[in-house]
Design a protein around this motif. Structure first.
Motif, PDB file in Angstrom:
ATOM      1  N   PHE A  26       0.837  -1.195   0.000  1.00 37.98           N
ATOM      2  CA  PHE A  26       0.000   0.000   0.000  1.00 37.98           C
ATOM      3  C   PHE A  26       0.871   1.242   0.000  1.00 37.98           C
ATOM      4  CE2 PHE A  26      -2.623  -3.099   2.494  1.00 37.98           C
ATOM      5  CZ  PHE A  26      -3.579  -3.295   1.521  1.00 37.98           C
ATOM      6  N   SER A  27       0.438   2.283  -0.712  1.00 38.74           N
ATOM      7  CA  SER A  27       1.137   3.556  -0.592  1.00 38.74           C
ATOM      8  C   SER A  27       0.515   4.375   0.547  1.00 38.74           C
ATOM      9  CB  SER A  27       1.090   4.337  -1.906  1.00 38.74           C
ATOM     10  OG  SER A  27      -0.248   4.660  -2.212  1.00 38.74           O
ATOM     11  N   GLU A  28      -0.801   4.138   0.812  1.00 34.45           N
ATOM     12  CA  GLU A  28      -1.469   4.892   1.876  1.00 34.45           C
ATOM     13  C   GLU A  28      -2.497   4.006   2.583  1.00 34.45           C
ATOM     14  OE1 GLU A  28      -3.403   8.492   0.608  1.00 34.45           O
ATOM     15  OE2 GLU A  28      -4.264   8.878   2.581  1.00 34.45           O
ATOM     16  N   ILE A  29      -2.545   4.135   3.893  1.00 28.90           N
ATOM     17  CA  ILE A  29      -3.613   3.495   4.670  1.00 28.90           C
ATOM     18  C   ILE A  29      -4.388   4.603   5.393  1.00 28.90           C
ATOM     19  CG2 ILE A  29      -4.215   1.913   6.548  1.00 28.90           C
ATOM     20  CD1 ILE A  29      -1.784   0.262   5.922  1.00 28.90           C
ATOM     21  N   ILE A  30      -5.717   4.678   5.093  1.00 32.65           N
ATOM     22  CA  ILE A  30      -6.574   5.707   5.701  1.00 32.65           C
ATOM     23  C   ILE A  30      -7.335   5.079   6.857  1.00 32.65           C
ATOM     24  CG2 ILE A  30      -8.486   7.305   5.286  1.00 32.65           C
ATOM     25  CD1 ILE A  30      -7.804   7.062   2.261  1.00 32.65           C
ATOM     26  N   PHE A  31      -7.269   5.668   8.030  1.00 29.91           N
ATOM     27  CA  PHE A  31      -8.024   5.151   9.166  1.00 29.91           C
ATOM     28  C   PHE A  31      -9.349   5.883   9.254  1.00 29.91           C
ATOM     29  CE2 PHE A  31      -3.679   4.021   9.980  1.00 29.91           C
ATOM     30  CZ  PHE A  31      -3.801   2.704  10.394  1.00 29.91           C
ATOM     31  N   ALA A  32     -10.443   5.135   9.165  1.00 28.61           N
ATOM     32  CA  ALA A  32     -11.783   5.724   9.217  1.00 28.61           C
ATOM     33  C   ALA A  32     -12.546   5.109  10.387  1.00 28.61           C
ATOM     34  CB  ALA A  32     -12.516   5.499   7.897  1.00 28.61           C
TER      35      ALA A  32
END
Lengths: 201, 201
Positions: free
Chosen positions: A139-145
């Motif tokens: 992954f280049s980015e992991i978004i925490f929601a």
């Protein structure tokens, strides 16, 4: 004098229906009487749908969303961006995010959040699977929601500690004033977060 | 872009659950998600109870109340007064009357009331069965406990015309001020009926 009651089968049905969320004694009785008095086969169709859904719907092996195959429709969709991951608490959090059309990556549902008061620790969540995916899927980015409350924040911080230093950009969805919400209705913490998270115009 | 949705089995279950009385789209979704995510076998037990109730509970051959044998518990109870009958609209009207403990006779449910606007005529109700019972069971009194509205009144009058002159005392439950109801909350018709039906002290 013996108290007249519904037949036992009907009373059992009412008791069973009361287990369903949002169904109290009055609505359970109303639904049960509808089931007994229905002249078509709607109740049988409900029983069939209930059984077949229980048999066919299971968690996606990758993200935890609802699936009928090993992978859910989202994980199986090859047109989706592969290097973007969004971490949510529950599989039911995924559809609301999908409806925004603002995210075209994939998801990872933890199955809850760390909550010592409810005896939910990191080992009860799908955290190892997240680390495995982070190691494998590049992954280049992991978004925490996760939820904007104490336990959601704590879980996010716990995961960020585990994932930092792996060359993945770690982000969190914005906390602030909800759409349509006036300042007069916002609580102090929301306003504090909206102020701290202000963006340049 | 394809819209992400729940698997079809789950969407079908939600649609089926929406048929139940008092269950809107939100509660149907909530119940369906509970069914899919439940870790015990509560959903299977509900499906079983639904089926077995549908198979075992039927209308009593005599009065129309819920029964698992040919006769319901009330009609089969030999300790009940045999020459007193109470006529109601629906089988669901019987338990509220039983709870008062004020009546120890038997019941007859019509299955509705005469309502030309809803295309319900006398032939759609269990009126012939009532006349047959009146001829056979030697009642001393038949009490009409139908709704205190235009259609309930009309149905009562229709039945009284059919049953009068047979030596059976025909009565109607009292209409008046409900218990705990003040005069200031009562509508005109209720007050009119309370006045006309006044009893000597």
């Amino acid at each position: 004098m013996r108290r007249t009651e519904y037949p036992e089968a009907l009373r059992n049905l009412i008791a069973q229906l009361r287990q369903m969320p949002g169904v109290g004694p009055r609505s359970a009785e109303r639904i049960a009487l509808w089931i007994v008095q229905n002249k078509a086969d709607a109740p049988e169709q409900i029983a069939n749908a209930l059984r077949s859904t229980r048999e066919s719907v299971r968690p996606c092996a990758l993200c935890g969303f609802f699936a009928t195959q090993e992978l859910c429709d989202i994980c199986a969709d090859e047109s989706r961006v592969v290097d973007l991951l969004c971490v949510v608490e529950q599989p039911t959090d995924i559809l609301p995010l999908e409806k925004t059309s603002a995210f075209r990556g994939r998801y990872h549902s933890l199955g809850g959040r760390i909550s010592p008061l409810d005896h939910v620790g990191p080992e009860d969540l799908r955290i190892q699977q997240l680390l495995d995916r982070a190691a494998k899927e590049k992954f280049s980015e992991i978004i925490f929601a996760l939820a904007a409350d104490v336990e959601g924040e704590a879980t996010t911080n716990y995961l960020v500690d585990l994932l930092k230093g792996k060359g993945i950009s770690l982000t969190r969805i914005a906390h602030g004033l909800p759409a349509g919400g006036g300042l007069e209705n916002a609580d102090e913490l929301t306003l504090y977060q909206a102020l701290s998270g202000r963006t340049r115009l």
